[in-house]
Motif scaffolding. Structure first.
Motif, PDB file in Angstrom:
ATOM      1  N   HIS A   1       0.824  -1.208   0.000  1.00  0.00           N
ATOM      2  CA  HIS A   1       0.000   0.000   0.000  1.00  0.00           C
ATOM      3  C   HIS A   1       0.860   1.261   0.000  1.00  0.00           C
ATOM      4  O   HIS A   1       0.574   2.229  -0.728  1.00  0.00           O
ATOM      5  CB  HIS A   1      -0.933   0.013   1.215  1.00  0.00           C
ATOM      6  CG  HIS A   1      -2.220  -0.732   0.991  1.00  0.00           C
ATOM      7  ND1 HIS A   1      -3.240  -0.232   0.221  1.00  0.00           N
ATOM      8  CD2 HIS A   1      -2.641  -1.941   1.445  1.00  0.00           C
ATOM      9  CE1 HIS A   1      -4.246  -1.099   0.198  1.00  0.00           C
ATOM     10  NE2 HIS A   1      -3.905  -2.144   0.927  1.00  0.00           N
ATOM     11  N   THR A   2       1.891   1.270   0.807  1.00  0.00           N
ATOM     12  CA  THR A   2       2.772   2.438   0.884  1.00  0.00           C
ATOM     13  C   THR A   2       3.417   2.717  -0.465  1.00  0.00           C
ATOM     14  O   THR A   2       3.506   3.876  -0.904  1.00  0.00           O
ATOM     15  CB  THR A   2       3.857   2.214   1.948  1.00  0.00           C
ATOM     16  OG1 THR A   2       3.234   2.046   3.237  1.00  0.00           O
ATOM     17  CG2 THR A   2       4.811   3.403   2.017  1.00  0.00           C
ATOM     18  N   ARG A   3       3.865   1.658  -1.143  1.00  0.00           N
ATOM     19  CA  ARG A   3       4.492   1.833  -2.443  1.00  0.00           C
ATOM     20  C   ARG A   3       3.490   2.348  -3.482  1.00  0.00           C
ATOM     21  O   ARG A   3       3.796   3.256  -4.260  1.00  0.00           O
ATOM     22  CB  ARG A   3       5.103   0.502  -2.898  1.00  0.00           C
ATOM     23  CG  ARG A   3       5.670   0.490  -4.304  1.00  0.00           C
ATOM     24  CD  ARG A   3       6.779   1.501  -4.524  1.00  0.00           C
ATOM     25  NE  ARG A   3       7.914   1.298  -3.654  1.00  0.00           N
ATOM     26  CZ  ARG A   3       9.115   1.841  -3.849  1.00  0.00           C
ATOM     27  NH1 ARG A   3       9.329   2.622  -4.902  1.00  0.00           N
ATOM     28  NH2 ARG A   3      10.092   1.644  -2.995  1.00  0.00           N
ATOM     29  N   LEU A   4       2.278   1.798  -3.488  1.00  0.00           N
ATOM     30  CA  LEU A   4       1.255   2.232  -4.441  1.00  0.00           C
ATOM     31  C   LEU A   4       0.890   3.699  -4.228  1.00  0.00           C
ATOM     32  O   LEU A   4       0.786   4.475  -5.184  1.00  0.00           O
ATOM     33  CB  LEU A   4       0.012   1.355  -4.311  1.00  0.00           C
ATOM     34  CG  LEU A   4       0.141  -0.081  -4.838  1.00  0.00           C
ATOM     35  CD1 LEU A   4      -1.026  -0.932  -4.369  1.00  0.00           C
ATOM     36  CD2 LEU A   4       0.243  -0.096  -6.358  1.00  0.00           C
TER      37      LEU A   4
ATOM     38  N   ASP B   1      -0.066  -6.982 -11.253  1.00  0.00           N
ATOM     39  CA  ASP B   1      -0.464  -5.798 -12.018  1.00  0.00           C
ATOM     40  C   ASP B   1       0.579  -4.692 -11.906  1.00  0.00           C
ATOM     41  O   ASP B   1       0.910  -4.011 -12.892  1.00  0.00           O
ATOM     42  CB  ASP B   1      -1.816  -5.277 -11.538  1.00  0.00           C
ATOM     43  CG  ASP B   1      -2.972  -6.190 -11.924  1.00  0.00           C
ATOM     44  OD1 ASP B   1      -2.763  -7.067 -12.787  1.00  0.00           O
ATOM     45  OD2 ASP B   1      -4.070  -6.027 -11.360  1.00  0.00           O
ATOM     46  N   LEU B   2       1.099  -4.507 -10.701  1.00  0.00           N
ATOM     47  CA  LEU B   2       2.099  -3.458 -10.485  1.00  0.00           C
ATOM     48  C   LEU B   2       3.398  -3.803 -11.201  1.00  0.00           C
ATOM     49  O   LEU B   2       4.047  -2.939 -11.794  1.00  0.00           O
ATOM     50  CB  LEU B   2       2.350  -3.285  -8.984  1.00  0.00           C
ATOM     51  CG  LEU B   2       3.359  -2.209  -8.575  1.00  0.00           C
ATOM     52  CD1 LEU B   2       2.939  -0.827  -9.098  1.00  0.00           C
ATOM     53  CD2 LEU B   2       3.522  -2.186  -7.048  1.00  0.00           C
TER      54      LEU B   2
ATOM     55  N   ASN C   1      -6.315   2.281 -10.195  1.00  0.00           N
ATOM     56  CA  ASN C   1      -7.137   1.104 -10.453  1.00  0.00           C
ATOM     57  C   ASN C   1      -6.736  -0.072  -9.569  1.00  0.00           C
ATOM     58  O   ASN C   1      -7.589  -0.825  -9.069  1.00  0.00           O
ATOM     59  CB  ASN C   1      -7.021   0.696 -11.939  1.00  0.00           C
ATOM     60  CG  ASN C   1      -7.708   1.661 -12.866  1.00  0.00           C
ATOM     61  OD1 ASN C   1      -8.650   2.367 -12.459  1.00  0.00           O
ATOM     62  ND2 ASN C   1      -7.267   1.706 -14.122  1.00  0.00           N
ATOM     63  N   ILE C   2      -5.435  -0.236  -9.382  1.00  0.00           N
ATOM     64  CA  ILE C   2      -4.965  -1.316  -8.499  1.00  0.00           C
ATOM     65  C   ILE C   2      -5.461  -1.096  -7.075  1.00  0.00           C
ATOM     66  O   ILE C   2      -5.934  -2.023  -6.413  1.00  0.00           O
ATOM     67  CB  ILE C   2      -3.416  -1.390  -8.521  1.00  0.00           C
ATOM     68  CG1 ILE C   2      -2.922  -1.772  -9.925  1.00  0.00           C
ATOM     69  CG2 ILE C   2      -2.916  -2.413  -7.502  1.00  0.00           C
ATOM     70  CD1 ILE C   2      -1.404  -1.730 -10.070  1.00  0.00           C
ATOM     71  N   LEU C   3      -5.372   0.159  -6.613  1.00  0.00           N
ATOM     72  CA  LEU C   3      -5.844   0.474  -5.262  1.00  0.00           C
ATOM     73  C   LEU C   3      -7.350   0.248  -5.152  1.00  0.00           C
ATOM     74  O   LEU C   3      -7.835  -0.255  -4.122  1.00  0.00           O
ATOM     75  CB  LEU C   3      -5.496   1.930  -4.924  1.00  0.00           C
ATOM     76  CG  LEU C   3      -4.017   2.208  -4.623  1.00  0.00           C
ATOM     77  CD1 LEU C   3      -3.742   3.699  -4.622  1.00  0.00           C
ATOM     78  CD2 LEU C   3      -3.621   1.602  -3.271  1.00  0.00           C
TER      79      LEU C   3
ATOM     80  N   LEU D   1      -8.122  -3.398  -4.769  1.00  0.00           N
ATOM     81  CA  LEU D   1      -7.804  -3.867  -3.426  1.00  0.00           C
ATOM     82  C   LEU D   1      -8.881  -3.516  -2.427  1.00  0.00           C
ATOM     83  O   LEU D   1      -9.094  -4.214  -1.424  1.00  0.00           O
ATOM     84  CB  LEU D   1      -6.463  -3.279  -2.960  1.00  0.00           C
ATOM     85  CG  LEU D   1      -5.203  -3.833  -3.635  1.00  0.00           C
ATOM     86  CD1 LEU D   1      -3.973  -3.088  -3.115  1.00  0.00           C
ATOM     87  CD2 LEU D   1      -5.068  -5.322  -3.389  1.00  0.00           C
ATOM     88  N   ALA D   2      -9.579  -2.401  -2.696  1.00  0.00           N
ATOM     89  CA  ALA D   2     -10.599  -1.940  -1.762  1.00  0.00           C
ATOM     90  C   ALA D   2     -11.899  -2.712  -1.889  1.00  0.00           C
ATOM     91  O   ALA D   2     -12.774  -2.642  -1.021  1.00  0.00           O
ATOM     92  CB  ALA D   2     -10.877  -0.447  -2.000  1.00  0.00           C
ATOM     93  N   VAL D   3     -12.053  -3.470  -2.983  1.00  0.00           N
ATOM     94  CA  VAL D   3     -13.303  -4.214  -3.207  1.00  0.00           C
ATOM     95  C   VAL D   3     -13.404  -5.395  -2.262  1.00  0.00           C
ATOM     96  O   VAL D   3     -12.432  -6.146  -2.108  1.00  0.00           O
ATOM     97  CB  VAL D   3     -13.364  -4.696  -4.675  1.00  0.00           C
ATOM     98  CG1 VAL D   3     -14.598  -5.572  -4.885  1.00  0.00           C
ATOM     99  CG2 VAL D   3     -13.377  -3.524  -5.622  1.00  0.00           C
TER     100      VAL D   3
END
Length: 299
Positions: free
Chosen positions: A214-217, A263-264, A292-294, A297-299
């Motif tokens: 999360h920190t990296r994203l 994905d990242l 979009n990746i974040l 992750l929230a879904v």
């Protein structure tokens, strides 16, 4: 309910890694000079009991060896924490989880760093007498022989140790023989508490991995959206390094984490530092993809 270590997940965690602990001791080469502290108080007309600080002097003012040793120690700590996961707590010196799949990489990074710092320490010890002689010239009246360790004392001040132990010691609630002849209800209660503790340990480890991702994203997204930002190669290189590391640190095989990691990784391999630096539309696209990746992750 089956004990955690008897489940597939518990067995995977127990068999697939080990607990490691890092211990570093070092000599800083600093000394509080109480005589000079009192002289400074008197010079500035301070109350003798005033807690305004103290004068801490460098015992080897111009020598850089101890500074290099400190940098090596920091690099060792960073490598240790990067390649392992938090386990029981975040306290200094606490056990951390090292996946067996990352053991070779861990050793290949740690061993050369420790050998380098040991060489630097050996040089410092071998040249200690000469370093003291120079310090006496540099410090003048501030030099005090009593401030310095003997050579025998100095040699005991440096140590680096990585210790290993099996995870099964922390994840084996079925090993209840030590309790002795007590009621089944009490055995069940203790086993349940051990199981709950083990689950918490695994959660601590995965929270560590999730936090890194999360920190990296968030960092990439914020960086891409920042105007006049200087983009360095480490943005891409560091992200790809983390993606590789997460293949080992995702110890529960979390599908969401693996999808985000994949994905990242694809995103970062489809661009380059030069493209990011030179193209505004490239930065906008990366920011959107990371968002979009974040969102996924929230879904």
């Amino acid at each position: 309910m089956a004990a955690l270590c008897e489940t597939d997940l518990g067995k995977k965690i127990s068999d697939g890694g080990m607990l490691v602990q890092l211990s570093i001791s070092s000599y800083m080469g600093n000394k509080t000079d109480r005589t000079l502290t009192e002289e400074l108080k008197a010079t500035h007309s301070l109350n003798a009991f005033a807690d305004v600080g103290e004068f801490r002097k460098k015992l080897f003012p111009t020598n850089k060896s101890l500074k290099r040793i400190g940098k090596f120690n920091n690099a060792i700590r960073k490598a240790f924490y990067t390649n392992t996961l938090a386990w029981s707590d975040q306290a200094k010196g606490a056990d951390r989880y090292l996946p067996t799949s990352n053991l070779l990489t861990f050793k290949n990074i740690m061993n050369p760093l420790i050998k380098e710092v040991e060489r630097e320490v050996q040089w410092f010890i071998e040249n200690y007498a000469e370093l003291k002689r120079r310090a006496k010239e540099e410090l003048g009246s501030m030099y005090r022989e009593s401030d310095y360790k003997t050579l025998a004392e100095l040699e005991t001040k440096f140590a680096w140790r990585v210790s290993y132990k099996p995870v099964s010691l922390a994840l084996s609630p079925q090993h209840m023989d030590f309790i002795g002849d007590i009621s089944d209800d009490l055995v069940s209660e203790v086993r349940s508490e051990m199981e709950e503790h083990s689950k918490k340990q695994i959660k601590v480890a995965m929270d560590d991995a999730w936090q890194r991702l999360h920190t990296r994203l968030e960092h990439i997204k914020d960086t891409m959206n920042e105007e006049d930002k200087v983009f360095r190669d480490s943005l891409v290189d560091g992200t790809l390094e983390l993606c590789g590391l997460l293949t080992h640190l995702n110890i529960t095989n979390d599908s969401k984490m693996e999808r985000a990691r994949t994905d990242l990784e694809k995103l970062m391999t489809s661009t380059s530092p030069s493209e990011i630096r030179d193209c505004v539309s490239e930065r906008q696209w990366i920011a959107e993809e990371v968002e979009n990746i974040l969102d996924n992750l929230a879904v």
